[in-house]
Enzyme design. Structure first.
Site, PDB file in Angstrom:
ATOM      1  N   SER A 139       9.411  -2.143  12.677  1.00 22.92           N
ATOM      2  CA  SER A 139       9.836  -2.226  11.278  1.00 22.92           C
ATOM      3  C   SER A 139       8.602  -2.366  10.406  1.00 22.92           C
ATOM      4  CB  SER A 139      10.746  -3.441  11.091  1.00 22.92           C
ATOM      5  OG  SER A 139      10.847  -3.770   9.714  1.00 22.92           O
ATOM      6  N   TYR A 152      13.065 -12.244  12.532  1.00 20.23           N
ATOM      7  CA  TYR A 152      13.139 -10.796  12.785  1.00 20.23           C
ATOM      8  C   TYR A 152      11.742 -10.173  12.734  1.00 20.23           C
ATOM      9  CZ  TYR A 152      14.199  -5.876  11.567  1.00 20.23           C
ATOM     10  OH  TYR A 152      14.257  -4.504  11.506  1.00 20.23           O
TER      11      TYR A 152
END
Ligand code: 4PL
Length: 246
Positions: A139, A152
């Site tokens: 990401s 995350y």
């Protein structure tokens, strides 16, 4: 294009969002796809849409027994694995002050432990044929330090490091391992969280304007999963309309 004719591919997170989009593309280009997802019905629906020998299997990537069952099925049905795309992840929105160890572990169990289990089992099957393409989903939040998801972001940083190390470990078997790093993408998962309200903010930072969709990420994944990408391994490719730069 028909880059995946005769190839067997496992795609996790294939019931929805980017995982589904990737699974459908690999299937459209000839792959037999094993669609894995915690949502078994959704995984089966994706596989049905692809047709042929593709099948869906309910899988909890954080559970060793569930992952073993998945790859046992692949080995038994096809006897090989060519491509593995690790998309499944929890995408949380939790303010730092509300982030508990329990929540940290919930996300790490899937995004981090799950990636290890999937890569270990998948690469063991790939090694038999001295061929393999593993694409992990990172990401661009690793570069941006995106708020409300510290756990995350930590797991996605882990994806990056693990990908680099795994590329070294598996190079001798002609297996490539790379990371694709999307920015904020409009998926069913994102739509269930407050991240859905961040599209205006990321648009402001993007070199190319617009709302990122699963279809915008698929071509990079398909390229890295293709035979001709054999000279690229241990790399990370940011696919975020130029929001973040290395
Ligand atoms: C920039 O990976 O990379 C929100 C939610 N914003 O999951 C992400 C950005 C999110 C991201 C991500």
């Amino acid at each position: 294009m028909n880059r995946f004719e005769g190839r067997v591919a496992v795609v996790s997170g294939a019931a929805q969002g980017m995982g589904k989009a990737v699974a459908l593309r690999l299937g459209a280009e000839g792959a037999t796809v094993i669609a894995a997802d915690i949502n078994g019905k959704g995984a089966e629906a994706t596989a049905k849409e692809i047709g042929g020998k593709s099948f869906g299997q309910q899988t909890d990537i954080g559970d060793p027994a569930s992952v073993k069952a998945l790859f046992d099925a692949v080995a038994q049905k096809f006897g090989k694995l060519d491509v593995q795309i690790n998309v499944a992840a929890i995408v949380p929105f939790v303010k730092w002050d509300e982030l508990t160890f329990e929540e940290w572990r919930r996300v790490a169990r899937v995004n981090f432990d799950g990636l290890f289990l999937m890569c270990k089992a998948g690469s063991d099957l790939m090694r038999k044929n001295n061929y393999g393409r593993i694409v992990n989903f990172g990401s661009n939040s690793v570069l941006a330090g995106t708020p409300n998801m510290a756990h995350y972001v930590a797991t996605k940083g882990g994806v990056l490091g693990f990908t680099r190390a795994l590329a070294t470990e598996l190079g001798g078997y002609k297996i490539t391992v790379n990371t694709v790093m999307p920015g904020l993408i409009d998926t069913e998962g994102v739509q269930t969280t407050a991240h859905k309200d961040a599209f205006g903010f990321v648009d402001m930072l993007q070199a190319i304007k617009g709302k990122g969709m699963p279809a915008d990420v698929v071509p990079a994944v398909a390229f890295l999963a293709s035979e001709e990408a054999h000279w690229i391994t241990g790399q990370a490719l940011n696919v975020d309309a130029g929001m973040a730069r290395w």
